[in-house]
Each structure stands twice: as C-alpha cells, then as structure tokens.
Design a protein around this motif. Structure first.
Motif, PDB file in Angstrom:
ATOM      1  N   THR A 161      15.914  -1.547-121.634  1.00  0.00           N
ATOM      2  CA  THR A 161      17.540  -1.285-122.071  1.00  0.00           C
ATOM      3  C   THR A 161      17.623  -2.286-120.557  1.00  0.00           C
ATOM      4  O   THR A 161      18.784  -2.192-120.169  1.00  0.00           O
ATOM      5  N   PHE A 162      16.550  -3.142-120.662  1.00  0.00           N
ATOM      6  CA  PHE A 162      17.227  -4.133-119.570  1.00  0.00           C
ATOM      7  C   PHE A 162      16.809  -5.856-119.850  1.00  0.00           C
ATOM      8  O   PHE A 162      16.268  -5.698-120.641  1.00  0.00           O
ATOM      9  N   GLY A 163      17.439  -6.766-118.886  1.00  0.00           N
ATOM     10  CA  GLY A 163      17.200  -8.213-119.904  1.00  0.00           C
ATOM     11  C   GLY A 163      16.493  -8.955-118.716  1.00  0.00           C
ATOM     12  O   GLY A 163      15.479  -7.992-117.719  1.00  0.00           O
ATOM     13  N   ASN A 164      17.266 -10.004-117.758  1.00  0.00           N
ATOM     14  CA  ASN A 164      16.542 -11.101-116.680  1.00  0.00           C
ATOM     15  C   ASN A 164      16.604 -10.887-115.633  1.00  0.00           C
ATOM     16  O   ASN A 164      16.227 -10.588-114.923  1.00  0.00           O
ATOM     17  N   PHE A 165      17.888 -10.320-115.762  1.00  0.00           N
ATOM     18  CA  PHE A 165      19.123  -9.837-114.355  1.00  0.00           C
ATOM     19  C   PHE A 165      17.929  -8.712-114.008  1.00  0.00           C
ATOM     20  O   PHE A 165      18.169  -6.878-113.771  1.00  0.00           O
ATOM     21  N   SER A 166      17.352  -9.226-112.651  1.00  0.00           N
ATOM     22  CA  SER A 166      16.143  -8.439-111.441  1.00  0.00           C
ATOM     23  C   SER A 166      15.295  -8.980-110.331  1.00  0.00           C
ATOM     24  O   SER A 166      16.308 -10.031-110.151  1.00  0.00           O
ATOM     25  N   LEU A 167      14.596  -8.142-109.475  1.00  0.00           N
ATOM     26  CA  LEU A 167      14.091  -8.776-108.649  1.00  0.00           C
ATOM     27  C   LEU A 167      12.988  -8.285-108.203  1.00  0.00           C
ATOM     28  O   LEU A 167      12.558  -7.527-108.387  1.00  0.00           O
ATOM     29  N   VAL A 168      12.295  -9.975-108.277  1.00  0.00           N
ATOM     30  CA  VAL A 168      10.859  -9.671-108.008  1.00  0.00           C
ATOM     31  C   VAL A 168      10.231  -9.327-106.678  1.00  0.00           C
ATOM     32  O   VAL A 168      10.577 -10.124-105.609  1.00  0.00           O
ATOM     33  N   PRO A 169      10.057  -7.879-106.046  1.00  0.00           N
ATOM     34  CA  PRO A 169       9.417  -8.022-104.477  1.00  0.00           C
ATOM     35  C   PRO A 169       8.190  -9.243-103.984  1.00  0.00           C
ATOM     36  O   PRO A 169       8.049  -9.600-105.083  1.00  0.00           O
ATOM     37  N   ALA A 170       8.426  -9.747-102.530  1.00  0.00           N
ATOM     38  CA  ALA A 170       7.782 -10.625-102.295  1.00  0.00           C
ATOM     39  C   ALA A 170       5.934 -10.339-102.540  1.00  0.00           C
ATOM     40  O   ALA A 170       5.123 -11.173-103.175  1.00  0.00           O
ATOM     41  N   THR A 171       5.225  -8.558-102.218  1.00  0.00           N
ATOM     42  CA  THR A 171       4.235  -8.768-102.695  1.00  0.00           C
ATOM     43  C   THR A 171       4.412  -8.708-104.043  1.00  0.00           C
ATOM     44  O   THR A 171       2.955  -8.812-104.462  1.00  0.00           O
ATOM     45  N   GLN A 172       4.681  -8.996-104.932  1.00  0.00           N
ATOM     46  CA  GLN A 172       4.140  -8.719-106.174  1.00  0.00           C
ATOM     47  C   GLN A 172       4.467 -10.104-107.082  1.00  0.00           C
ATOM     48  O   GLN A 172       4.328 -10.069-108.429  1.00  0.00           O
ATOM     49  N   LEU A 173       5.104 -11.029-106.221  1.00  0.00           N
ATOM     50  CA  LEU A 173       5.548 -12.208-107.077  1.00  0.00           C
ATOM     51  C   LEU A 173       4.284 -13.215-107.616  1.00  0.00           C
ATOM     52  O   LEU A 173       4.564 -13.312-109.256  1.00  0.00           O
ATOM     53  N   ARG A 174       2.483 -13.217-106.424  1.00  0.00           N
ATOM     54  CA  ARG A 174       2.215 -13.704-107.508  1.00  0.00           C
ATOM     55  C   ARG A 174       1.428 -13.656-107.882  1.00  0.00           C
ATOM     56  O   ARG A 174       0.577 -13.484-109.608  1.00  0.00           O
ATOM     57  N   LYS A 175       1.307 -11.460-108.198  1.00  0.00           N
ATOM     58  CA  LYS A 175       0.791 -11.019-109.815  1.00  0.00           C
ATOM     59  C   LYS A 175       1.370 -11.321-110.593  1.00  0.00           C
ATOM     60  O   LYS A 175       0.857 -11.070-111.740  1.00  0.00           O
ATOM     61  N   LEU A 176       3.051 -11.030-111.089  1.00  0.00           N
ATOM     62  CA  LEU A 176       3.197 -11.484-111.914  1.00  0.00           C
ATOM     63  C   LEU A 176       3.807 -12.447-112.745  1.00  0.00           C
ATOM     64  O   LEU A 176       3.420 -12.785-113.699  1.00  0.00           O
ATOM     65  N   ALA A 177       3.332 -13.663-111.987  1.00  0.00           N
ATOM     66  CA  ALA A 177       2.793 -14.920-112.586  1.00  0.00           C
ATOM     67  C   ALA A 177       1.563 -14.981-112.811  1.00  0.00           C
ATOM     68  O   ALA A 177       1.882 -16.856-113.870  1.00  0.00           O
ATOM     69  N   HIS A 178       0.705 -14.343-113.050  1.00  0.00           N
ATOM     70  CA  HIS A 178      -0.406 -13.937-113.475  1.00  0.00           C
ATOM     71  C   HIS A 178      -0.651 -13.488-115.051  1.00  0.00           C
ATOM     72  O   HIS A 178      -1.602 -13.501-115.586  1.00  0.00           O
ATOM     73  N   VAL A 179       0.800 -13.183-114.927  1.00  0.00           N
ATOM     74  CA  VAL A 179       0.828 -11.839-116.413  1.00  0.00           C
ATOM     75  C   VAL A 179       1.557 -13.399-117.744  1.00  0.00           C
ATOM     76  O   VAL A 179       2.034 -13.991-117.222  1.00  0.00           O
ATOM     77  N   SER A 180       0.300 -13.340-118.164  1.00  0.00           N
ATOM     78  CA  SER A 180       1.044 -13.965-119.207  1.00  0.00           C
ATOM     79  C   SER A 180       1.276 -14.344-120.232  1.00  0.00           C
ATOM     80  O   SER A 180       2.610 -14.852-120.810  1.00  0.00           O
ATOM     81  N   GLU A 181       1.683 -13.210-120.373  1.00  0.00           N
ATOM     82  CA  GLU A 181       2.763 -12.241-121.249  1.00  0.00           C
ATOM     83  C   GLU A 181       3.899 -12.755-121.037  1.00  0.00           C
ATOM     84  O   GLU A 181       5.130 -12.981-121.534  1.00  0.00           O
ATOM     85  N   ILE A 182       4.423 -13.165-119.454  1.00  0.00           N
ATOM     86  CA  ILE A 182       6.682 -13.579-119.156  1.00  0.00           C
ATOM     87  C   ILE A 182       6.257 -14.319-119.927  1.00  0.00           C
ATOM     88  O   ILE A 182       7.392 -15.138-120.183  1.00  0.00           O
ATOM     89  N   TRP A 183       5.384 -15.398-120.178  1.00  0.00           N
ATOM     90  CA  TRP A 183       5.992 -17.129-121.094  1.00  0.00           C
ATOM     91  C   TRP A 183       6.409 -16.279-122.183  1.00  0.00           C
ATOM     92  O   TRP A 183       7.046 -17.442-122.206  1.00  0.00           O
TER      93      TRP A 183
END
Length: 322
Positions: A161-183
């Motif tokens: 129910t959501f789109g791109n508008f979001s906030l990624v916490p600092a502790t999760q940023l590098r983990k999320l950058a290693h998630v291939s599916e966000i591509w």
C-alpha cells in the motif's frame, strides 16, 4: 515521544531520483525550506540522482539544509534503478545516516518528512514507508491502482500500500544496498529483504510543475516489476492454481464418465466435447507448471545484480551544488 534536536541524527540524507524535472525539484526544495521545521531542515543533505536527463538545470535554490549534490549517471536506467544507485552510493560512504527517498515532483509532500523522522525515532531500525491514505490522480488511474494492489496480493500473498516515499534507518542502509531486488522495484525489494518495515498513512500531494510520466503502461510495467521481485512465491501460487485446475478437470471427467455409463442423463455429443475440453485444461496446466519451474530455476542460478557492488559502473560523476 517528542521530536527534539537531541533525539534527531546529525544528518539526514534525502535521495531524489530525477529525469528532466529540474523546475519541479527547484520548487520542491523551496517548499522544503518553507514548511519543514528548522531542527530537521538544518540536518538535510540532498542527493539528486540525475537519471541522464536530456536537459540541465538553469538554477537551483541554495542554502537549504546542509548540502545539495547531483549524482550524474552515464545512462537512463529508470526511476527504481536510480533510487537503488543513490542508496548504494550513500551506503558506500564511510559514515552512515538515515536516508529519505522521495520523488522530485512534489507528490511526496515535504510536510510529511517530519512525520517519517518521528516514526523512525519511535521505531528504530524499521524502514518507514508512507502509506497513501488519499490520492489525487484520475478515477481511471486510481481504479487500475486498486486492481494492481489486488493482483499483487493475490500473486504474492503480500500487501503493498506504499510507494517510494520512505525513510531508511542508518543501521539498515548497507543491508538494503546489498538486496538485489531493489534494482527492479524498491518497495518490493524491501518486502523481499525481510528487513523490518512499517507504514504511516500520509496524503499524496500534487505535482508542483510539469506533467506526470506515470500512465497506464507505466503502471503495468511498475506492477510487473513489483511482482517479479517475488517471482518464486508467485510461481508457487500459480503452480498451485494449475494443480487445482487439474483436480477440478479430473473431477469433471469423472462426473461425465459416471453420467455416460451409469445413468441415462448424458447428452449425446456433449460428453466427448467436455472431456476433450477438460483434457486440454489438464495439458495446459501441466505445461504452465513446467514453464514456471524452469523460470524459477533460471532465476535462482542467474547471477544477481547487487547495487552495493556494481553501482560505480553507472556513475559518471558527483557534482556539488553547495
């Protein structure tokens, strides 16, 4: 919990993907200057991801937040991939900070930045999304968007129910950058990553300048990219549907045989016609299931694009505005 300067991080990055919307992003920055509270505004560091725009800006507002930089890409990669590259670039920096993702056109309202930050303070470690409680698109677009959400839930078992508008916490940023599916799809990638996330109801704003690039075709492509992120779950659900169709077809053939040989109620000609139809359904279900198996196996053995490792191949330069 009240938002005080002491509870806020020293810096909050803001990733803004952009393609030719320089007028809109200028108005967006001016609006951020006027509506965002100073304790938060003074901590904002803007990173505009220029998705190889055909035009360049004439002028941009200055002195808003801590800094404004433009990440120039070699080629146009699309909205979702531009977000992934922006997140990967920030994740590669020595220091990590909370990162807001928002569109350049103003439909992600600057007034809501503080609400995202507040929820992040209340639920540390969670990616905070804006759940769209009210939209301003046409009735036709909203209707198709409802269909998209329903189909996504049916195929994946997940609610989006959501789109791109979001906030990624600092502790999760590098983990999320290693998630291939966000591509392929940023919100779907967060769901797939199993990182903790939450959503708050926020109204969608109106475009500040220009015309929206989202149309029916774009919505369909966006929906397909979101479903593709969860292709294995989708394939299993479709395979189960095929199995169900096979069971129903076999049951139907059994009823036809019973009516033909043990009763006098069968209609001449219809038994063979319906039996053939059921056999075709069984054959199609088998072929679809076989195709789904090959698709999933192919997906699993193919090397995945990891933004954190390969983002530099797409970056031309970083341009600092102030």
């Amino acid at each position: 919990m009240a938002n005080t300067p002491h509870s806020l991080p020293d810096r909050i990055n803001v990733v803004i993907p952009l393609f030719n919307d320089w007028l809109a992003v200028g108005l967006l920055l001016e609006r951020i200057q006027s509506v965002v509270d100073e304790p938060i505004r003074s901590r904002l560091a803007f990173l505009i991801v220029d998705d190889c725009s055909a035009i360049n800006y004439e002028t941009l507002p200055t002195g808003i937040g801590q800094s404004l930089s433009i990440l120039r890409l070699y080629r146009n990669v699309g909205h979702q991939k531009a977000i992934a590259l922006g997140l990967a670039y920030l994740a590669d920096q020595p220091d990590q900070h909370p990162t807001i993702v928002m569109d350049s056109d103003g439909e992600d309202r600057p007034e809501d930045i503080g609400k995202l930050v507040q929820r992040s303070v209340e639920q540390p470690g969670h990616v905070v999304f804006a759940h769209r409680s009210k939209r301003h698109e046409s009735l036709v677009f909203r209707s198709f968007y409802i269909v998209y959400k329903s189909v996504f839930r049916l195929l994946t078992g997940k609610v989006i129910t959501f789109g791109n508008f979001s906030l990624v916490p600092a502790t999760q940023l590098r983990k999320l950058a290693h998630v291939s599916e966000i591509w392929n799809n940023y919100p779907g990638g967060v769901i797939r990553s199993r990182l903790p996330y939450t959503a708050i109801p926020l109204e969608r704003g109106r475009r500040l300048a220009g015309e929206s690039k989202m149309n029916f075709v774009s919505l369909v492509l966006h929906g397909l990219s979101a479903v593709s992120v969860l292709i294995d779950t989708t394939a299993v659900r479709l395979a189960l549907f095929c199995v169900l169709m096979v069971v129903v077809s076999i049951f139907g053939i059994g009823i036809l045989m019973y009516l033909k040989f043990f009763t006098n109620t069968s209609i001449p000609g219809w038994t063979s016609y319906l039996t053939t139809s059921f056999l075709i359904v069984i054959l199609q279900a088998f072929l679809i299931s076989l195709l789904l198996v090959f698709i999933v196996l192919s997906y699993r053995i193919q090397p995945q694009f990891v933004p954190a490792r390969q983002f530099k191949d797409f970056i031309e330069r970083l341009e600092k505005v102030y």
